[in-house]
Design a protein around this motif. Structure first.
Motif, mmCIF file in Angstrom:
data_model
loop_
_atom_site.group_PDB
_atom_site.id
_atom_site.type_symbol
_atom_site.label_atom_id
_atom_site.label_comp_id
_atom_site.label_asym_id
_atom_site.label_seq_id
_atom_site.Cartn_x
_atom_site.Cartn_y
_atom_site.Cartn_z
ATOM 1 N N TYR A 270 8.618 61.805 40.555
ATOM 2 C CA TYR A 270 8.279 63.408 40.701
ATOM 3 C C TYR A 270 8.086 63.932 42.068
ATOM 4 O O TYR A 270 8.444 64.920 42.498
ATOM 5 N N GLU A 271 7.473 62.903 42.947
ATOM 6 C CA GLU A 271 7.012 63.354 44.414
ATOM 7 C C GLU A 271 8.335 63.565 45.067
ATOM 8 O O GLU A 271 8.621 64.047 46.132
ATOM 9 N N GLN A 286 24.383 59.737 39.515
ATOM 10 C CA GLN A 286 23.083 59.331 38.953
ATOM 11 C C GLN A 286 22.805 57.798 38.583
ATOM 12 O O GLN A 286 21.742 57.458 38.647
ATOM 13 N N GLY A 287 23.985 57.066 38.317
ATOM 14 C CA GLY A 287 23.685 55.650 38.087
ATOM 15 C C GLY A 287 23.371 54.916 39.072
ATOM 16 O O GLY A 287 22.397 54.073 39.135
ATOM 17 N N ILE A 293 16.106 53.279 41.631
ATOM 18 C CA ILE A 293 14.725 53.539 41.018
ATOM 19 C C ILE A 293 14.506 51.826 40.401
ATOM 20 O O ILE A 293 13.009 51.455 40.710
ATOM 21 N N LEU A 294 15.372 51.435 39.837
ATOM 22 C CA LEU A 294 15.079 49.784 39.284
ATOM 23 C C LEU A 294 14.914 48.953 40.490
ATOM 24 O O LEU A 294 14.047 48.089 40.408
ATOM 25 N N ARG A 373 15.828 56.227 33.521
ATOM 26 C CA ARG A 373 16.560 57.098 32.502
ATOM 27 C C ARG A 373 16.314 58.694 32.785
ATOM 28 O O ARG A 373 17.402 59.278 32.314
ATOM 29 N N ARG A 374 15.219 59.195 33.047
ATOM 30 C CA ARG A 374 15.110 60.554 33.405
ATOM 31 C C ARG A 374 15.980 60.720 34.447
ATOM 32 O O ARG A 374 16.746 62.047 34.400
ATOM 33 N N LEU A 375 16.322 59.953 35.403
ATOM 34 C CA LEU A 375 16.893 60.143 36.560
ATOM 35 C C LEU A 375 18.465 60.527 36.284
ATOM 36 O O LEU A 375 19.364 61.035 36.601
#
Length: 387
Positions: A270-271, A286-287, A293-294, A373-375
């Motif tokens: 979120y930041e 997005q992938g 993130i992972l 997943r949100r991303l």
């Protein structure tokens, strides 16, 4: 926080394993051995004539590479008398006939002598008394002790011994009736020449004693092989309980780690949602953002696992080499045929170190799946409009 949780978990697992090993070693290395080979029915009935030949089994047992030592033992019961006249004292005792050389390969009885010395010969007339038994007999090193009992053939068995040492195994109940003598001397005394009641076996991996005993079952005619789990059932049950407690402690710590990791990953997500939106707006799919993130989750949890693992390993190693002794404040806890020593000591195993590191890394990756997943569902225009 994730690294701290990993370090604490490794330390706690090591301390609890140390407590379990103290219990197991206190019973097996101090007196019983890891397994026993006895005549069929001897453990249940304890009849004096249920014996095994002295010269057949030991060589077969020593041929097994998993066996560290083998010791033949003979047992008898007698009344011990010490002193003269009105000051004479008489106490019942178990005469425990051993070979000092063989016994040193199976147990640490010779290391527990608190006064005097252990037996020096298998056929000598020396006797080592348990500390409480010596106190009740008012006997000291150098005193004479008369033993009277019954032989296997019904005859009167009598012998004169001289106290060579006083022993303290940590189990006052056992020491209250323990009298260690030379095996050959006891064989002559109770009319059982070249016979033993049991062969105590020390194996290199005590936790595998049950599997070893099952493999040996039926190998020796007229004999049965028993692991320490059978003649020390209370400790075996405690080990099973500890295995369950191990999972419970692991679940509690890993649950706390999951909460920490989720909070950290979502805060990081979120930041930087504006940056992610901009990156998506200029064409980054997005992938690939999700994989970013992972990757962050993996790096964070892996580094936490490595740092926490190193700290936990260091603390566990220190407590394994330099245990904290509480004997000045409390005595040993006697339970289930063993004595739990009043000390804080860790026992290092690869499983207790590798498993927390692996689990913390895996959990970090799994937790990062949620913001990833949100991303993947993020719409750059909508995210920028909200900001």
């Amino acid at each position: 926080a994730m690294g701290g949780s990993t370090a604490i978990l490794i330390l706690l697992l090591g301390i609890y394993d140390g407590m379990m090993w103290d219990m197991i070693n206190s019973a097996t290395d101090m007196y019983h051995g890891h397994a026993k080979v006895t005549a069929e029915g001897y453990v249940d009935r304890r009849e004096m004539d249920l014996t095994l030949p002295q010269n057949e089994l030991p060589q077969q047992l020593r041929e097994d590479a998993r066996v560290r030592g083998v010791a033949g033992r003979l047992r008898g019961f007698a009344l011990l008398s010490a002193g003269e006249g009105d000051g004479a004292q008489t106490q019942p005792a178990e005469l425990f006939g051993v070979s000092p050389t063989e016994e040193a390969t199976v147990t640490r009885l010779h290391d527990r002598v608190v006064k005097g010395a252990f037996l020096s010969a298998v056929d000598g007339k020396g006797i080592v008394l348990g500390k409480p038994l010596a106190k009740r007999l008012a006997a000291d090193v150098g005193d004479e002790v008369v033993a009277m009992g019954q032989g296997a053939d019904g005859s009167i068995a009598a012998e004169l011994f001289r106290v060579t040492g006083i022993i303290d195994t940590g189990d006052s109940a056992r020491d209250g009736s323990l009298a260690i003598v030379g095996r050959a001397t006891l064989q002559t005394m109770v009319s059982l020449p070249d016979q033993v009641h049991e062969w105590a076996v020390s194996i290199r991996q005590p936790l595998l004693a049950r599997e070893w005993a099952q493999e040996q079952a039926g190998r020796f005619d007229g004999a049965e092989v028993l692991p320490w789990h059978q003649f020390l059932p209370a400790i075996a049950q405690a080990l099973e309980v500890w295995e369950a407690v191990d999972w419970i402690y692991g679940f509690i710590f890993y649950f706390a780690v999951v909460l920490i990791a989720i909070n950290t990953m979502y805060m990081a997500f979120y930041e930087r949602i504006r940056e992610f939106a901009v990156m998506g707006a200029i064409g980054l799919k997005q992938g690939r953002l999700s994989r970013l993130i992972l990757l962050e989750g993996f790096l964070m949890s892996f580094l936490a696992g490595i740092v926490g693992g190193a700290v936990g390993l260091g603390m566990s190693w220190y407590l394994s080499r330099f245990p904290i002794d509480f004997s000045h404040a409390m005595s040993a806890i006697e339970w289930g045929g063993t004595a739990l020593q009043p000390r804080l000591q860790a026992y290092l195993t690869a499983d207790n170190v590798v498993k927390p590191i692996f689990m913390i890394t895996a959990l970090g990756v799994i937790v990062s799946l949620f913001p990833a997943r949100r991303l993947r569902k993020l719409r750059p225009v909508e995210a920028l409009r909200e900001i």
